[in-house]
Write a protein that holds these residues in place. Structure first.
Motif, PDB file in Angstrom:
ATOM      1  N   PRO A 329       3.755 -17.892  10.115  1.00 33.15           N
ATOM      2  CA  PRO A 329       4.104 -18.804   9.007  1.00 33.15           C
ATOM      3  C   PRO A 329       5.575 -18.725   8.609  1.00 33.15           C
ATOM      4  CG  PRO A 329       2.076 -17.594   8.515  1.00 33.15           C
ATOM      5  CD  PRO A 329       2.695 -16.954   9.712  1.00 33.15           C
ATOM      6  N   VAL A 330       6.147 -17.522   8.664  1.00 32.22           N
ATOM      7  CA  VAL A 330       7.554 -17.368   8.299  1.00 32.22           C
ATOM      8  C   VAL A 330       8.444 -18.117   9.282  1.00 32.22           C
ATOM      9  CG1 VAL A 330       9.429 -15.701   8.062  1.00 32.22           C
ATOM     10  CG2 VAL A 330       7.178 -15.174   7.133  1.00 32.22           C
ATOM     11  N   TRP A 333       8.145 -21.774   8.589  1.00 34.76           N
ATOM     12  CA  TRP A 333       8.818 -22.069   7.325  1.00 34.76           C
ATOM     13  C   TRP A 333      10.321 -22.151   7.528  1.00 34.76           C
ATOM     14  CZ3 TRP A 333      11.997 -18.433   4.649  1.00 34.76           C
ATOM     15  CH2 TRP A 333      12.479 -18.904   3.430  1.00 34.76           C
ATOM     16  N   SER A 343      12.023 -22.895  15.749  1.00 35.98           N
ATOM     17  CA  SER A 343      10.963 -21.888  15.811  1.00 35.98           C
ATOM     18  C   SER A 343      11.079 -21.012  17.051  1.00 35.98           C
ATOM     19  CB  SER A 343       9.589 -22.567  15.769  1.00 35.98           C
ATOM     20  OG  SER A 343       9.445 -23.479  16.853  1.00 35.98           O
ATOM     21  N   TYR A 398      -0.354 -21.858   8.136  1.00 34.01           N
ATOM     22  CA  TYR A 398       0.857 -22.587   7.740  1.00 34.01           C
ATOM     23  C   TYR A 398       0.592 -24.080   7.680  1.00 34.01           C
ATOM     24  CZ  TYR A 398       5.433 -24.764   7.999  1.00 34.01           C
ATOM     25  OH  TYR A 398       6.524 -25.558   7.753  1.00 34.01           O
ATOM     26  N   HIS A 402       1.025 -26.350   4.522  1.00 28.05           N
ATOM     27  CA  HIS A 402       2.057 -27.377   4.618  1.00 28.05           C
ATOM     28  C   HIS A 402       1.471 -28.769   4.407  1.00 28.05           C
ATOM     29  CE1 HIS A 402       5.828 -29.183   5.828  1.00 28.05           C
ATOM     30  NE2 HIS A 402       5.214 -29.900   6.761  1.00 28.05           N
TER      31      HIS A 402
END
Length: 441
Positions: A329-330, A333, A343, A398, A402
């Motif tokens: 998820p980080v 993000w 990513s 995520y 989101h």
């Protein structure tokens, strides 16, 4: 198809984008999703794709007007500066902001980009990268020094642009590093030789390939997932062969391949330095853009912290799962921020830090060289699967959060704006204003 957009140019543009994402080690399901978004941005909602690690097909048009373009994907891999430039182009293509012909020219420029840093800095970066990982794996300072020297040597070998050398480089690197480590282990205290070998060989380890393969299999991409899985295990087998060949030449006994307990472990704070050094090495060796260093460091800290927590409170098998679960998820993000990083640029170093390929290499080497190593190899496979599962669940979490936030934004924008004549409280306008600005952007 939108008026004014050349179908042929669009097909070639889509092929080039898919090929670039393949070179960025992206999974085929995400490549397909991206290509679908780009095609819709140019009015090509009827486009269809077949994306595999070694071949890409793009079809546009319907029935008799349909045309297919095909391209063989090479084994080329992009540096971090090329990945950043590619995903910047993808961001423009998602909104149709760049004409396909201009996009093709930009793709050619990205493919021909020269490294931002000179050869010595990139070689030193490989040595620093190796040192950072050794600080996390090796139990002695002597082992860290040996890892730095070996990392510098491997970095020099990687500069040679010879197809023949690149083909045998993993085996040659494993052989040279293993022979040096086994010989030095007789005269200096370097700790566990097998674990020390992981550091200089880390950029050859197929940890990301194995994890991506497992994710693709879980996503239903059977051909791509199965082929990547086989490719990853073949890479592990080649590295293990180089290590075992060096052990045979040097005269290493089978018990030398068994894991050793740390006799004088380094202080706990060394791990913090190791992560920082590892991030710096990635930044230098792969010529990453300056603005991405902090984001890579954040992803590494999150991944390592999750792995450490899993190891301490649950067990080693779950450590990689927790690290991947909190890291995914980080990473997404960060990629979603206006001034974030792609990513793949933060994923790849985190994969190496979680070291699923390293666990597989240790297990495979012990399985071949010792009688009881098969158990370690099975444990390594479970470790790889747990990391892939962590990535899957983290990605799903995520997306749920989101998409939930997007629905809230759409709901807020759909509400009628209050005015002075209504009884709606004024604070509601202030409350929904950030969502409205986000939707406008």
């Amino acid at each position: 198809m939108t008026d004014g957009v050349d179908r042929t140019a669009l097909r070639q543009f889509l092929l080039g984008l898919a090929q670039g994402m393949n070179a960025s080690a992206e999974s085929v399901d995400r490549i397909r999703d991206t290509m679908t978004d780009v095609a819709k941005a140019y009015g090509g909602g009827d486009a269809d794709f077949v994306v595999l690690p070694t071949i890409i097909l793009v079809e546009t048009g319907e029935s008799e007007e349909a045309r297919v373009a095909i391209r063989s994907a090479t084994n080329a891999s992009f540096r971090f500066d090329q990945i950043a430039a590619l995903y910047e182009l993808i961001g423009q293509a998602r909104t149709g902001a760049i004409p396909p012909l201009d996009g093709i020219r930009r793709l050619n420029e990205i493919g021909a980009m020269r490294p931002r840093l000179d050869w010595f800095t990139r070689t030193l970066g490989h040595a620093i990268l190796t040192t950072g990982l050794a600080l996390l794996l090796a139990p002695t300072w002597q082992g860290v020094i040996v890892a730095f020297v070996l990392g510098f040597g491997i970095g020099l070998l990687k500069l040679v642009r010879s197809p023949t050398l690149q083909l045998i480089l993993p085996i040659a690197a494993a052989f040279v590093c293993a022979a040096a480590v086994f010989l030095l282990a007789e005269v200096i205290e370097i700790g566990d030789p097998i674990r020390l070998l992981i550091a200089p060989l880390v950029t050859f380890l197929p940890g990301g390939v194995l994890t991506t393969a497992t994710v693709e299999l879980a996503a239903g991409q059977m051909i791509s997932g199965a082929s990547r899985l086989v490719y990853g295990f073949v890479q592990l087998a080649l590295l293990a062969f180089g290590i075992l060949a060096a052990g045979t030449v040097v005269g290493v006994e089978s018990r030398s391949y068994e894991p050793l307990e740390a006799t004088s472990p380094l202080p706990w704070w060394v791990a913090i330095i190791g992560i920082l050094v590892f991030a710096l090495g990635n930044y230098l060796h792969f010529s990453a853009p300056p603005s991405t260093f902090g984001w890579v460091l954040i992803a590494l800290v999150v991944a390592y912290s999750g792995q450490w927590a899993g190891n301490e409170f649950v067990g080693p098998t779950v450590g990689g799962f927790v690290g991947a679960l909190v890291m995914a998820p980080v990473v997404f993000w960060i990629a979603g921020l206006r001034h974030g990083a792609p990513s793949q640029l933060t994923f790849l170093p985190a994969f190496w830090l979680l070291v699923p390929g390293a666990a597989g290499l240790v297990g495979l080497t012990e399985a071949v060289a010792t009688d009881g190593g098969l158990t370690d190899f099975v444990a390594a496979l479970v470790s790889v699967m747990s990391i892939a599962l962590g990535v899957l669940i983290g990605t799903a979490l995520y997306r749920v959060v989101h998409h939930g936030a997007e629905e809230i934004v759409q709901f807020a924008v759909a509400l009628p704006a209050p005015d002075e004549t209504t009884s709606t409280p004024r604070f509601w306008s202030r409350l929904t204003a950030p969502w409205r600005r986000s939707a406008d952007r």
